[in-house]
Design an enzyme around this catalytic site. Structure first.
Site, PDB file in Angstrom:
ATOM      1  N   GLN A 295      23.296 -35.649  48.407  1.00  0.00           N
ATOM      2  CA  GLN A 295      22.503 -36.855  48.669  1.00  0.00           C
ATOM      3  C   GLN A 295      21.696 -37.252  47.435  1.00  0.00           C
ATOM      4  OE1 GLN A 295      22.392 -38.993  51.067  1.00  0.00           O
ATOM      5  NE2 GLN A 295      20.556 -40.134  50.523  1.00  0.00           N
ATOM      6  N   GLU A 296      21.198 -36.257  46.694  1.00  0.00           N
ATOM      7  CA  GLU A 296      20.347 -36.547  45.545  1.00  0.00           C
ATOM      8  C   GLU A 296      21.144 -37.058  44.349  1.00  0.00           C
ATOM      9  OE1 GLU A 296      16.714 -35.670  47.342  1.00  0.00           O
ATOM     10  OE2 GLU A 296      17.204 -36.615  45.444  1.00  0.00           O
ATOM     11  N   SER A 297      22.264 -36.432  44.030  1.00  0.00           N
ATOM     12  CA  SER A 297      22.922 -36.751  42.755  1.00  0.00           C
ATOM     13  C   SER A 297      24.442 -36.841  42.831  1.00  0.00           C
ATOM     14  CB  SER A 297      22.570 -35.667  41.727  1.00  0.00           C
ATOM     15  OG  SER A 297      23.203 -34.434  42.077  1.00  0.00           O
ATOM     16  N   TYR A 422      18.024 -40.913  54.800  1.00  0.00           N
ATOM     17  CA  TYR A 422      18.186 -39.697  53.999  1.00  0.00           C
ATOM     18  C   TYR A 422      18.527 -38.505  54.902  1.00  0.00           C
ATOM     19  CZ  TYR A 422      16.685 -36.071  50.607  1.00  0.00           C
ATOM     20  OH  TYR A 422      16.615 -35.000  49.766  1.00  0.00           O
ATOM     21  N   THR A 486      12.149 -36.327  44.556  1.00  0.00           N
ATOM     22  CA  THR A 486      13.301 -37.208  44.451  1.00  0.00           C
ATOM     23  C   THR A 486      12.911 -38.627  44.116  1.00  0.00           C
ATOM     24  OG1 THR A 486      13.230 -37.685  46.804  1.00  0.00           O
ATOM     25  CG2 THR A 486      14.563 -35.830  46.117  1.00  0.00           C
TER      26      THR A 486
END
Length: 487
Positions: A295-297, A422, A486
Site C-alpha cells: 500500500q505504501e510503495s 487505506y 506515510t
C-alpha cells in the site's frame, strides 16, 4: 536632477516586496480544503500550500499561515489588509479587479451541477427551473447563477455558510440535497468518496483559480508570485505538484488485480524473507506487514515522495530517527522500521478492543495519526455508536473533512476518507496474500495480538499512563506522537 531623483527615491515608502523581505515573513490567510490547505500526515500540505511554501522559500522569508473558516473569512482578512495574500481556490469575479490583485495558481476549474443518481438528471440550465441548488458561501458559483437568473427567472439556490464542498457533496450523496453546484477541482478530489453523486453539466467554461492580494498593496508581491509560478511552469515543477495532488485521484480506491498479481510474482520474492524475518521478530503476520508495504510503495525500495517520505515502508525522517533507522532507502532497515513503528501504534490502541478491530485501528493510526482516529472515535460515541468497533468508526472518519464536524474536534481537519480506504486496501491485499501463499490459513484469523513488546521500548516510549477512566496506553514522545510515517 539626478540628486533630486536620488533623494526622492530615498524618501519613498518601501514596496510590499521590500517590506516582506525586511520583516522576513510572508503572512498568508487560507481555508481548510484538500485543494488548498490542510494538516496532513506529515504536516501542512495541499496544492496551494505547497506552492506558497516554495514561494516563501524562494523569497528567502518565513511562511506564516492562518486559517479562516471559509472563503468569506479569507476575503475579509484580505480586505482589511491583515495578510499579504489569500488562498481560497476562487476564480475571478466581476468585482475582483476593483478590490484585489490576482495571480493564477496554475489550476483551472468550473462550476459543475451535481445530482443524486437516484434522481432524474438535469440536462440543461432550463431543467433547473423551480428547483433549489445548494452552494457553499462566497463560492465561484453564485455570481454565475445571478447572471443566468436574468434568463431563467425560476432559477433559485440556497447558500450554506456552515458547509464546505465535502459537506455539500455528503448531502447530495444521502439524497438530502437533490442538486448542488461545486467546483470541478473539488469534485475531482472528493468524487471517489461519494459514489451516489453524479455530474450533470457545467455552468460555464473553465477559469483560472487565483491567489488574491489586497488591492491596497502595490503589485510588487503579485508580480513576484506571477514570475515564480511562470518559472515553476517552465522547469516542470508545476506539473509535478499538480500530479501529486490531482494526477492519481483513483489510487485510493482500487488497484488492478493483474498489477497486484504481477508484483506478487516479480517484486515480492525479493523481499519476502525480510518481511517474514521482521514480522516474526515482532510477532506480526508477515502478510500483513507485506500488505502495508505494498500500500505504501508497491514494494519499491527507492520510493520518495515530494515531502521527503521515503523507502519501501515510506517512513518520515522524524519517525525513522525515533525508531533508530539511519537509512530509509535501505530495504532491510525500512522493513524493520515499518514493523517496529506499526507495533508502536498498535500499542496505543486501547487493549479492550479485540482483534481484528484493534489492528484496523492501528492501520488507520499508521496512516492518519492516532489523534485523528481518537477524534473520530469521540464523534462515533457522540453519534450513539460503538467507538471500539471499526465498522462504526469508519463511518465517522470521513466527517473530519467537513468543517461542521472537524471544528468540534481536538486535532481538526483530516482527510478522513483516506485511512478508511487505506485500511480496506490493506485488508484486501492481506486476504489475497493469504489466499496465494497459505489458503488453508484464511479461515483461521489470529486471535492474539500480532506483536510483542519492543526490545528497548523504554528509550522511545514514555512510561505507561493510566487515564482517569482506567484506560491504559503507551505515550510516544510529543514530537512523534501524532506524526505517522506515510505520505
Amino acid at each position: 536632477m539626478l540628486v533630486i531623483a536620488l533623494v526622492a527615491a530615498g524618501c519613498s515608502r518601501p514596496t510590499t516586496l521590500q517590506e516582506i523581505r525586511s520583516e522576513g515573513v510572508l503572512h498568508v490567510i487560507t481555508r481548510n480544503a484538500p485543494s488548498v490547505y490542510y494538516e496532513g500526515r506529515d504536516g501542512p500540505t495541499g496544492y496551494d500550500y505547497e506552492m506558497v511554501r516554495r514561494f516563501a522559500k524562494d523569497l528567502g522569508v518565513e511562511l506564516k499561515v492562518r486559517v479562516a473558516d471559509d472563503n468569506s473569512g479569507v476575503l475579509s482578512v484580505i480586505d482589511q489588509d491583515y495578510a499579504h495574500m489569500g488562498l481560497a481556490g476562487l476564480s475571478d469575479r466581476p468585482d475582483f479587479p476593483d478590490h484585489y490583485h490576482t495571480v493564477s495558481n496554475g489550476v483551472e476549474a468550473q462550476s459543475v451541477v451535481v445530482y443524486n443518481r437516484d434522481t432524474e438528471r438535469p440536462e440543461t440550465i432550463e431543467d433547473l427551473e423551480g428547483q433549489t441548488l445548494h452552494l457553499v458561501s462566497a463560492s465561484n458559483h453564485e455570481h454565475q447563477l445571478k447572471q443566468l437568473q436574468a434568463e431563467i427567472e425560476g432559477l433559485q439556490w440556497e447558500v450554506h455558510a456552515g458547509l464546505d464542498a465535502a459537506g455539500i457533496l455528503a448531502r447530495v450523496e444521502s439524497g438530502e440535497y437533490p442538486l448542488a453546484v461545486v467546483s470541478s477541482n473539488e469534485l475531482d478530489l472528493n468524487h471517489v468518496f461519494f459514489p451516489m453523486v453524479k455530474s450533470a453539466f457545467s455552468l460555464g467554461e473553465p477559469e483560472d483559480l487565483l491567489w488574491v492580494f489586497p488591492g491596497e498593496q502595490d503589485q510588487t508581491l503579485a508580480r513576484a508570485a506571477e514570475d515564480f509560478i511562470s518559472e515553476l511552469r517552465a522547469n516542470g515543477d508545476l506539473a509535478q505538484i499538480s500530479e501529486r495532488f490531482y494526477g492519481h485521484l483513483d489510487r485510493l480506491n482500487y488497484v488492478g488485480a493483474r498489477t497486484f498479481v504481477h508484483h506478487v510474482e516479480n517484486r515480492l520474492p525479493k523481499y519476502e524473507e525480510l518481511f517474514r524475518d521482521y514480522a516474526s521478530s515482532y510477532e506480526l503476520d508477515w502478510r500483513l506487514l507485506a500488505a502495508i508495504g505494498y500500500q505504501e510503495s508497491h514494494w519499491r525500495p527507492n520510493a520518495v515522495s515530494p515531502t521527503g517520505v521515503r523507502g519501501l515502508m515510506m517512513l518520515t525522517r522524524t519517525t525513522a530517527k525515533h525508531i533508530g533507522i539511519k537509512n530509509r532507502l535501505d530495504v532491510e532497515q525500512s522493513i524493520q522500521g515499518g514493523a517496529k513503528y506499526f507495533t508502536m501504534v498498535h500499542r496505543k490502541v486501547p487493549e479492550r478492543i479485540p482483534e481484528p478491530d484493534r489492528t484496523w485501528f492501528a492501520l488507520a493510526s499508521y496512516n492518519v495519526g492516532w489523534g485523528h482516529v481518537e477524534d473520530a472515535r469521540r464523534l462515533t460515541e457522540g453519534g450513539g455508536k460503538d467507538p471500539d468497533r471499526w465498522m462504526d468508526v469508519k463511518e465517522f472518519l470521513p466527517l473530519l473533512t467537513q468543517k461542521e464536524w472537524y471544528s468540534k474536534t481536538r486535532f481538526g481537519y483530516a482527510r478522513g476518507h483516506e485511512p478508511v480506504i487505506y485500511v480496506q486496501n490493506i485488508r484486501r491485499y492481506y486476504d489475497f496474500l493469504a489466499w496465494m501463499t497459505e489458503p488453508t490459513e484464511m479461515a483461521e484469523a489470529p486471535q492474539e495480538p500480532w506483536f510483542k513488546d519492543l526490545e528497548g521500548m523504554e528509550r522511545i516510549v514514555r512510561p505507561i499512563e493510566t487515564n482517569p477512566d482506567g484506560e491504559v496506553r503507551a505515550s510516544l514522545p510529543s514530537e512523534l506522537g501524532f506524526v505517522p510515517p506515510t505520505l
